[in-house]
Design an enzyme around this catalytic site. Sequence first.
Site, PDB file in Angstrom:
ATOM      1  N   GLY A  47       0.892  -1.195   0.129  1.00 41.92           N
ATOM      2  CA  GLY A  47       0.213  -0.011   0.175  1.00 41.92           C
ATOM      3  C   GLY A  47       0.964   1.270   0.043  1.00 41.92           C
ATOM      4  O   GLY A  47       0.459   2.224   0.751  1.00 41.92           O
TER       5      GLY A  47
ATOM      6  N   SER B  58      -6.806   0.848  12.504  1.00 45.75           N
ATOM      7  CA  SER B  58      -7.675   2.048  12.602  1.00 45.75           C
ATOM      8  C   SER B  58      -8.164   2.167  14.140  1.00 45.75           C
ATOM      9  O   SER B  58      -8.690   0.976  14.640  1.00 45.75           O
ATOM     10  CB  SER B  58      -8.503   2.354  11.512  1.00 45.75           C
ATOM     11  OG  SER B  58      -9.813   2.786  11.776  1.00 45.75           O
ATOM     12  N   SER B  59      -8.467   3.502  14.427  1.00 46.51           N
ATOM     13  CA  SER B  59      -9.172   3.640  15.880  1.00 46.51           C
ATOM     14  C   SER B  59     -10.620   2.966  15.651  1.00 46.51           C
ATOM     15  O   SER B  59     -11.337   2.884  16.661  1.00 46.51           O
ATOM     16  CB  SER B  59      -9.096   4.927  16.185  1.00 46.51           C
ATOM     17  OG  SER B  59      -9.638   5.701  15.191  1.00 46.51           O
ATOM     18  N   CYS B  60     -11.058   2.767  14.437  1.00 46.59           N
ATOM     19  CA  CYS B  60     -12.693   2.412  14.246  1.00 46.59           C
ATOM     20  C   CYS B  60     -12.705   0.818  14.828  1.00 46.59           C
ATOM     21  O   CYS B  60     -13.842   0.559  14.908  1.00 46.59           O
ATOM     22  CB  CYS B  60     -13.159   2.389  12.969  1.00 46.59           C
ATOM     23  SG  CYS B  60     -12.632   1.220  11.840  1.00 46.59           S
TER      24      CYS B  60
ATOM     25  N   TYR C  51     -15.698  -2.778   7.969  1.00 41.68           N
ATOM     26  CA  TYR C  51     -14.116  -2.538   7.981  1.00 41.68           C
ATOM     27  C   TYR C  51     -13.259  -2.771   9.412  1.00 41.68           C
ATOM     28  O   TYR C  51     -12.501  -3.336   9.244  1.00 41.68           O
ATOM     29  CB  TYR C  51     -14.275  -1.186   7.837  1.00 41.68           C
ATOM     30  CG  TYR C  51     -12.591  -0.430   7.676  1.00 41.68           C
ATOM     31  CD1 TYR C  51     -11.577  -0.630   6.536  1.00 41.68           C
ATOM     32  CD2 TYR C  51     -12.286   0.167   8.881  1.00 41.68           C
ATOM     33  CE1 TYR C  51     -10.306  -0.184   6.837  1.00 41.68           C
ATOM     34  CE2 TYR C  51     -10.697   0.666   9.033  1.00 41.68           C
ATOM     35  CZ  TYR C  51      -9.805   0.110   7.709  1.00 41.68           C
ATOM     36  OH  TYR C  51      -8.710   0.766   7.819  1.00 41.68           O
TER      37      TYR C  51
ATOM     38  N   LYS D 210     -10.525  -5.620  10.331  1.00 39.27           N
ATOM     39  CA  LYS D 210      -9.256  -5.007  10.812  1.00 39.27           C
ATOM     40  C   LYS D 210      -8.850  -5.854  12.358  1.00 39.27           C
ATOM     41  O   LYS D 210      -7.829  -5.962  12.557  1.00 39.27           O
ATOM     42  CB  LYS D 210      -9.264  -3.693  11.305  1.00 39.27           C
ATOM     43  CG  LYS D 210      -8.990  -2.878   9.891  1.00 39.27           C
ATOM     44  CD  LYS D 210      -7.692  -3.097   9.412  1.00 39.27           C
ATOM     45  CE  LYS D 210      -7.397  -2.315   8.442  1.00 39.27           C
ATOM     46  NZ  LYS D 210      -5.857  -2.665   7.410  1.00 39.27           N
TER      47      LYS D 210
ATOM     48  N   PRO E 249      -3.629   3.319  14.428  1.00 37.45           N
ATOM     49  CA  PRO E 249      -3.556   4.889  14.438  1.00 37.45           C
ATOM     50  C   PRO E 249      -4.830   5.515  14.884  1.00 37.45           C
ATOM     51  O   PRO E 249      -5.950   4.745  14.349  1.00 37.45           O
ATOM     52  CB  PRO E 249      -3.048   5.169  13.064  1.00 37.45           C
ATOM     53  CG  PRO E 249      -2.618   3.872  12.570  1.00 37.45           C
ATOM     54  CD  PRO E 249      -3.364   2.683  13.114  1.00 37.45           C
ATOM     55  N   THR E 250      -4.658   6.736  15.222  1.00 37.21           N
ATOM     56  CA  THR E 250      -5.846   7.484  15.451  1.00 37.21           C
ATOM     57  C   THR E 250      -6.313   8.151  14.153  1.00 37.21           C
ATOM     58  O   THR E 250      -5.675   7.691  12.920  1.00 37.21           O
ATOM     59  CB  THR E 250      -5.542   8.766  16.428  1.00 37.21           C
ATOM     60  OG1 THR E 250      -6.821   9.341  16.866  1.00 37.21           O
ATOM     61  CG2 THR E 250      -4.615   9.586  16.088  1.00 37.21           C
TER      62      THR E 250
ATOM     63  N   HIS F 203     -12.556  12.851   5.016  1.00 35.76           N
ATOM     64  CA  HIS F 203     -12.555  13.177   6.442  1.00 35.76           C
ATOM     65  C   HIS F 203     -12.695  14.467   6.670  1.00 35.76           C
ATOM     66  O   HIS F 203     -12.510  15.460   6.093  1.00 35.76           O
ATOM     67  CB  HIS F 203     -11.572  12.365   7.148  1.00 35.76           C
ATOM     68  CG  HIS F 203     -11.565  10.815   6.969  1.00 35.76           C
ATOM     69  ND1 HIS F 203     -10.657  10.072   6.327  1.00 35.76           N
ATOM     70  CD2 HIS F 203     -12.790   9.788   7.217  1.00 35.76           C
ATOM     71  CE1 HIS F 203     -10.975   8.761   6.416  1.00 35.76           C
ATOM     72  NE2 HIS F 203     -12.192   8.785   6.908  1.00 35.76           N
TER      73      HIS F 203
END
Length: 325
Positions: free
Chosen positions: A26, A123-125, A152, A156, A179-180, A195
């Site tokens: 990526g 990701s933080s989600c 998603y 993750k 990461p945030t 975003h």
Amino acid sequence: MGSQDNAAVASNSFLADKSAKVFVAGHRGLVGSAIVQKLKQHGFKNLILRSHAELDLTRQSDVEAFFASEKPDFVIVAAAKVGGIHANNTYPADFIAINLQIQTNVIDSAYRNGTKKLLFLGSSCIYPKFAPQPIPEDALLTGPLEPTNEWYAIAKIAGIKMCQAYRIQYKWDAISGMPTNLYGPNDNFHPENSHVLPALMRRFHEAKVNKAQEVVVWGTGSPLREFLHVEDLADAVVFMMEKFGGLEHLNVGSGKEVSIKELAELMKEVVGFEGDLVWDTTKPDGTPRKLMDSSKLGGLGWTPKITLKDGLVDTYKWYLENVKQ
């Protein structure tokens, strides 16, 4: 988890051999491009990079053939199918299937072809919708996810668990970092699906160019958010590859909260928009607070270096040079 959880795996020193083969999956995205730049700054001479056209990471046989041929020493997984709420709602199958395919193919092939260490980025989600604030790593899987991006998030979470499982079963050095909210050069500034930070930057810029009287922003401006410049994340990636060998994932954040109101005012200043900033309080605010607890990574000795203002100046400079007006 025991004392070994956060112990570094010294035998796999990352910075010791700058001729080691490092595959950044990526490498053209926001995160991957910053990691490549950081690795070059550190003197790595043997980066293995493949565009999507050259290597489709969702195709297992292609990924297996690539790893069998190249045999990278280190792997950083920054490849993912990402998008906002609208994209997640519209293409849920893509978000779960493509991400599961990419990470499963890369993680398994890396292990089977002798890669010494792999870092999986998420990701933080991944955290529950109503996680405690600031969100610690152990909040994972303690409650329901945000429904809008659960496809998603589930992928993750599976990636984190896959790294843990390969560490447990094969004693293989696979680690994960979450990461945030990230921003910086190579961000997505698309008017419909970007975003909050790049969206604000674009709107203030267009208002300045068009000599608009005002910029209207949804809500009251009171929600608190955390932002990390992608160059700081890249620095943390190198740090974790060198210093961290734990079973649990690590949060990677700035640890600094900013209200949407403060962000908008700072953005207005950086962009140089001289009209009015107007808040449409009839529109929803979203989650009141979202901050990650990154004290574990801080305890290992890593700290972010780029202030929000400096980061915005840097990002706006990139925007002016690279985004079609």
